[in-house]
Design a protein around this motif. Structure first.
Motif, PDB file in Angstrom:
ATOM      1  N   LEU A 111       0.661  -0.911  -0.173  1.00 31.50           N
ATOM      2  CA  LEU A 111       0.107  -0.059  -0.069  1.00 31.50           C
ATOM      3  C   LEU A 111       0.690   1.405   0.576  1.00 31.50           C
ATOM      4  CD1 LEU A 111      -2.685   1.479   0.073  1.00 31.50           C
ATOM      5  CD2 LEU A 111      -2.699   1.404   2.449  1.00 31.50           C
ATOM      6  N   LEU A 112       1.396   0.635   0.997  1.00 34.09           N
ATOM      7  CA  LEU A 112       2.436   2.059   1.474  1.00 34.09           C
ATOM      8  C   LEU A 112       3.666   2.364  -0.327  1.00 34.09           C
ATOM      9  CD1 LEU A 112       4.311   1.917   4.722  1.00 34.09           C
ATOM     10  CD2 LEU A 112       2.835   3.750   3.792  1.00 34.09           C
ATOM     11  N   VAL A 113       4.166   1.803  -1.040  1.00 29.10           N
ATOM     12  CA  VAL A 113       4.386   1.832  -2.405  1.00 29.10           C
ATOM     13  C   VAL A 113       4.109   1.918  -2.931  1.00 29.10           C
ATOM     14  CG1 VAL A 113       6.176   1.174  -4.051  1.00 29.10           C
ATOM     15  CG2 VAL A 113       6.340   0.252  -1.532  1.00 29.10           C
ATOM     16  N   GLY A 114       2.508   2.223  -3.352  1.00 23.70           N
ATOM     17  CA  GLY A 114       1.589   1.927  -3.865  1.00 23.70           C
ATOM     18  C   GLY A 114       1.096   3.551  -4.506  1.00 23.70           C
ATOM     19  N   VAL A 115       1.354   4.021  -3.042  1.00 24.90           N
ATOM     20  CA  VAL A 115       0.456   5.780  -2.622  1.00 24.90           C
ATOM     21  C   VAL A 115       1.663   6.815  -3.792  1.00 24.90           C
ATOM     22  CG1 VAL A 115      -0.980   4.134  -1.452  1.00 24.90           C
ATOM     23  CG2 VAL A 115       0.326   5.705  -0.250  1.00 24.90           C
ATOM     24  N   THR A 116       2.363   5.514  -3.256  1.00 17.51           N
ATOM     25  CA  THR A 116       3.995   6.682  -3.195  1.00 17.51           C
ATOM     26  C   THR A 116       4.358   6.670  -5.227  1.00 17.51           C
ATOM     27  OG1 THR A 116       5.336   5.280  -2.017  1.00 17.51           O
ATOM     28  CG2 THR A 116       4.833   6.690  -1.176  1.00 17.51           C
ATOM     29  N   ILE A 117       3.338   6.423  -5.582  1.00 18.73           N
ATOM     30  CA  ILE A 117       3.962   6.340  -7.205  1.00 18.73           C
ATOM     31  C   ILE A 117       4.557   7.899  -7.658  1.00 18.73           C
ATOM     32  CG2 ILE A 117       3.291   5.516  -9.688  1.00 18.73           C
ATOM     33  CD1 ILE A 117       2.916   2.564  -8.060  1.00 18.73           C
ATOM     34  N   PRO A 118       3.567   8.335  -7.185  1.00 16.95           N
ATOM     35  CA  PRO A 118       3.171   9.611  -8.852  1.00 16.95           C
ATOM     36  C   PRO A 118       4.753  10.257  -7.816  1.00 16.95           C
ATOM     37  CG  PRO A 118       1.123   9.167  -7.578  1.00 16.95           C
ATOM     38  CD  PRO A 118       2.137   8.245  -6.974  1.00 16.95           C
ATOM     39  N   VAL A 119       5.578  10.321  -6.112  1.00 19.06           N
ATOM     40  CA  VAL A 119       6.623  11.041  -6.356  1.00 19.06           C
ATOM     41  C   VAL A 119       8.159  10.140  -6.598  1.00 19.06           C
ATOM     42  CG1 VAL A 119       7.826  11.374  -3.413  1.00 19.06           C
ATOM     43  CG2 VAL A 119       5.005  11.026  -3.652  1.00 19.06           C
ATOM     44  N   TRP A 120       7.992   8.487  -6.657  1.00 16.00           N
ATOM     45  CA  TRP A 120       9.102   8.693  -6.725  1.00 16.00           C
ATOM     46  C   TRP A 120       9.725   7.677  -8.570  1.00 16.00           C
ATOM     47  CZ3 TRP A 120       8.703   3.488  -8.289  1.00 16.00           C
ATOM     48  CH2 TRP A 120       7.604   1.895  -7.889  1.00 16.00           C
ATOM     49  N   SER A 121       8.617   7.069  -8.872  1.00 18.76           N
ATOM     50  CA  SER A 121       8.725   7.084 -10.234  1.00 18.76           C
ATOM     51  C   SER A 121       9.009   7.505 -11.648  1.00 18.76           C
ATOM     52  CB  SER A 121       7.152   6.021 -10.582  1.00 18.76           C
ATOM     53  OG  SER A 121       7.264   5.553 -11.442  1.00 18.76           O
ATOM     54  N   PRO A 122       8.052   8.404 -12.033  1.00 18.89           N
ATOM     55  CA  PRO A 122       8.408   9.641 -12.826  1.00 18.89           C
ATOM     56  C   PRO A 122      10.152  10.325 -12.749  1.00 18.89           C
ATOM     57  CG  PRO A 122       6.880  10.324 -11.708  1.00 18.89           C
ATOM     58  CD  PRO A 122       6.981   9.438 -10.569  1.00 18.89           C
ATOM     59  N   ALA A 123      10.698   9.758 -11.567  1.00 23.42           N
ATOM     60  CA  ALA A 123      12.099  10.439 -10.914  1.00 23.42           C
ATOM     61  C   ALA A 123      12.682   9.391 -11.303  1.00 23.42           C
ATOM     62  CB  ALA A 123      12.365  11.378  -9.391  1.00 23.42           C
ATOM     63  N   ILE A 124      12.151   7.575 -11.662  1.00 24.29           N
ATOM     64  CA  ILE A 124      13.582   7.444 -11.858  1.00 24.29           C
ATOM     65  C   ILE A 124      13.779   6.863 -13.059  1.00 24.29           C
ATOM     66  CG2 ILE A 124      13.658   4.815 -11.242  1.00 24.29           C
ATOM     67  CD1 ILE A 124      13.636   5.131  -8.383  1.00 24.29           C
ATOM     68  N   PHE A 125      12.069   6.924 -14.091  1.00 23.03           N
ATOM     69  CA  PHE A 125      11.999   5.803 -15.442  1.00 23.03           C
ATOM     70  C   PHE A 125      12.403   7.072 -15.957  1.00 23.03           C
ATOM     71  CE2 PHE A 125       9.440   2.633 -11.586  1.00 23.03           C
ATOM     72  CZ  PHE A 125      10.824   1.282 -11.823  1.00 23.03           C
ATOM     73  N   THR A 126      12.438   6.621 -17.275  1.00 22.67           N
ATOM     74  CA  THR A 126      12.337   7.919 -18.194  1.00 22.67           C
ATOM     75  C   THR A 126      11.471   7.214 -18.910  1.00 22.67           C
ATOM     76  OG1 THR A 126      14.103   6.460 -19.478  1.00 22.67           O
ATOM     77  CG2 THR A 126      14.924   8.389 -18.208  1.00 22.67           C
TER      78      THR A 126
END
Length: 726
Positions: A111-126
């Motif tokens: 749940l924690l990883v899922g709800v924070t996707i907008p925070v970390w995913s765009p910064a890591i994956f191009t």
């Protein structure tokens, strides 16, 4: 009530072999997956995206490794402890079952990883940030329950299913990736295959009663305490994973997008250089923690065999990376993936530090030192990130960051272990094998601690105590030993002594020494040949003087040498001088072409530099030019049983590890080079050099342990003295 740690072997030979095979399968399958990705996911930007996802996924898996290791520790302690009276067996305070905790952790983390996707995913994956972020959530949820399964199996010492699960999960991941490659599913297909394999554990739980029994075992503490330990362990393991498999994530966060898009060769190099050490080490981590729990009374000594093996494998790997690494990279991944050999060697050497940090972390966790465990790994990550911000090339920043971070973490772990007195290992240092003289002589020298007050002290029998003892090991030295002894005796006081231990010479050496007829010469002939290391050790053990000077049998001492060395030994334990050559040039040539290879007095203040120089074969420490205070013999002796050469380097490394050595630039003796020198006068073969360097690394590790034990003994002595005064 406390119990003695179990001495039952942690794992049998056949089970250890199975885990080795499983880790090898993991290493090979990962390499095959990355190779297929490099060949199929074109252009390079696509493979960069997959490698970054791969690293991110396994970084999250690393957080779950903390849960797995804590579960291993808790189950191992619960199943081996006889003192469970403080933990309720019924009611709300009853310890939880491993899998029940695993289910809760899987839900919360997912749940924690899922709800924070907008925070970390765009910064890591191009590319595909939302889809790849969702697949990370899928993988980490499955891996939480995988961690519960392998942790309970390792803690219960059920090794066959443990190794099977490790190997089978890797094979499932490879199979799914190959299917995606065949179907041309691209980056998202490869990522989905990598994540889905995290649910392999479910098949084992469904089909094996042993596995179901293991996951139902309870831990050794209440749920709140266990969760606190899991949390700290997860933080530390997450930091560990960022350095072990998630380093591309740190690179991505500290590197411009344009440069990062072309970073696939460096990312593959980092992954490839880590695999030979870190995959087997991670596979055996459950074994290591179980072993450390069972042998917690041994402190750091419990991890020394693994540490020695890590260093040896790492050094060999670095040499191979330098020589053939670029060709292997180009052959396996394609010409676009050629990376310079120096970069590959540097990355491989950095892995040694990372592996040692992993071992010290496992030891801290096994001993429930969760605070230092976390602090070491977090420090390592912070130092690595700071290093990545240094303006330099991608390759240089990667090597420096992957070395500097683990060094900082090791300092934190080892400092904490020392402060907690976990290194106060028992007192039976390894006995000297095949001693030239009776073992009681060596033991007497080891236990004597005090420095004699002055040169005119008087022994119990009324005889003056020697100020200086000169120790010589002779073997078939009839040609030169008379000249050597006379150059020594001319400088000694009437109460000084020369201890000559003869190693069963077959010529007239003994007779030549006897013919000198000087009462200061004490001759001890051996009945059989034991080698020069054991012979020197016996001579040192028999010495009674305040200042103990070493001598070969075939040199000539320069006038004034004795007083020079005695003066230098006033403030330090070890003195090392330079030497000239008898009948030849004053200077000696160094191993790297130095015209005048000698010790510099200023380097006495840089023990770390001296240790590294000694390991590299670039410090001219010769036993014949060295001396040691008798009070230091309690720590110098006995020599370790594996030391079959280089007793002089053992003494020099002792002085540097303990921070008590003085370099004297004067050439205090003239060395005679001839065909019978014990020290080789020509280059040795590569295998002999590698063996010698590996032995010296082991020497440094052992001496660090002796320093910690000596400090702990001194603390106990001060405490006892304060108690006696009160």
């Amino acid at each position: 009530m406390t119990t003695e740690p179990s001495r039952t072997p942690t794992i049998g030979g056949s089970d250890a072999t199975r885990i080795a095979v499983a880790s090898a399968i993991g290493a090979v399958t990962n390499l095959v997956i990355l190779t297929v990705a490099a060949r199929v996911l074109l252009p390079v930007e696509n493979n960069t995206a997959f490698v970054t996802f791969w690293s991110t996924l396994f970084a999250f898996f690393g957080v779950m490794t903390g849960f797995s290791i804590e579960a291993t520790r808790a189950v191992s302690a619960a199943t081996s402890s006889e003192d469970r009276t403080s933990v309720p067996t019924t009611g709300a305070g009853r310890p939880p079952r491993v899998m029940a905790v695993g289910v809760g952790i899987a839900c919360v983390v997912g749940l924690l990883v899922g709800v924070t996707i907008p925070v970390w995913s765009p910064a890591i994956f191009t590319m595909h940030p939302w889809a790849l972020g969702g697949l990370v959530v899928l993988g980490v949820t499955g891996n939480a329950l995988h961690a519960a399964t392998v942790g309970s199996l390792a803690g219960s010492r059920i090794w066959r299913p443990y190794s099977s699960l490790i190997g089978f999960e890797s094979l499932v991941r490879l199979t799914l990736v190959l299917v995606c490659a065949f179907m041309g599913l691209g980056v998202l297909g490869f990522a989905a295959a990598a994540a889905a394999a995290a649910f392999t554990w479910a098949g084992f739980v469904a089909t094996s009663s042993q596995v179901r029994h293991a996951v139902g075992v309870r831990v050794d503490s209440t749920l709140p305490l266990f969760l606190r330990r899991v949390t700290s362990s997860g933080v530390a393991s997450g930091a560990s994973a960022l350095l072990v498999v998630g380093f591309p994530v740190l690179l991505s966060l500290t590197t411009p997008d344009a440069e990062m898009a072309l970073a696939a060769p460096v990312l593959m190099a980092i992954t490839l250089t880590r695999a030979p050490l870190m995959i087997p080490l991670n596979a055996y981590q459950g074994v290591a923690v179980t072993h450390f729990v069972a042998h917690r009374d041994q402190g750091l000594r419990a991890m020394l065999p693994a540490a020695r093996l890590v260093v040896l494998v790492g050094v060999v790997g670095a040499v191979l990376a330098l020589l053939v690494g670029p060709q292997i990279m180009a052959l396996v991944f394609g010409s676009a993936y050629r990376v310079p050999g120096l970069v590959l060697a540097g990355l491989t050497l950095a892995v040694i530090l990372l592996a040692l940090l992993t071992l010290t972390g496992a030891l801290c966790q096994a001993l429930t030192m969760h605070g230092p465990f976390v602090a070491g790994w977090v420090t390592a990550v912070l130092v690595s990130v700071a290093t990545l911000l240094v303006p330099a090339s991608l390759e240089a920043r990667s090597v420096l960051a992957l070395a500097a971070g683990p060094v900082a973490g090791l300092i934190v772990h080892l400092t904490a272990l020392r402060r907690a007195a976990l290194l106060e290992v028992a007192a039976n240092p390894s006995a000297v094998e095949q001693s030239v003289v009776d073992q009681s002589i060596v033991e007497q020298a080891v236990v004597e601690q005090s420095v004699l007050p002055d040169a005119v002290a008087v022994a119990d029998g009324g005889l003056p105590v020697p100020r200086v003892s000169v120790c010589i090991a002779t073997y078939n030295g009839e040609r030169f030993v008379d000249e050597q002894l006379r150059s020594i005796l001319d400088q000694l006081a009437p109460s000084d002594e020369v201890v000559v231990v003869d190693d069963a010479s077959t010529d007239t050496t003994v007779a030549v020494v006897q013919a000198i007829a000087d009462p200061r010469v004490r001759l001890v002939p051996a009945d059989r040949n034991r080698g020069y290391v054991a012979t020197f050790e016996a001579a040192l053990a028999m010495a009674t003087g305040e200042h103990v000077l070493l001598s070969d049998q075939d040199d000539v001492w320069v006038p004034g040498r004795v007083q020079l060395m005695v003066d230098a030994l006033v403030d330090v334990d070890v003195v090392a001088t330079n030497l000239g050559t008898l009948g030849g040039p004053e200077s000696i040539r160094g191993p790297y072409g130095q015209a005048d290879w000698h010790l510099r007095a200023a380097d006495s203040r840089h023990p770390g530099r001296n240790i590294l120089g000694t390991l590299a074969g670039n410090r001219p420490y010769y036993g014949c030019a060295m001396g040691v205070r008798r009070s230091a013999l309690a720590r110098v002796l006995p020599f370790p049983s594996y030391l079959d050469e280089s007793h002089d380097l053992w003494i020099a490394l002792y002085g540097n590890v303990f921070g008590s050595i003085q370099h004297v630039e004067a050439r205090s003796l003239l060395r005679r080079f001839h065909e019978d020198n014990a020290s080789p006068n020509r280059p040795r073969g590569p295998l002999a050099v590698v063996r010698s360097r590996a032995m010296l690394v082991r020497v440094v590790v052992d001496l660090v342990g002796r320093r910690f034990r000596s400090a702990a003994q001194e603390r106990r002595s001060r405490k006892n003295r304060r108690a006696s005064r009160q």
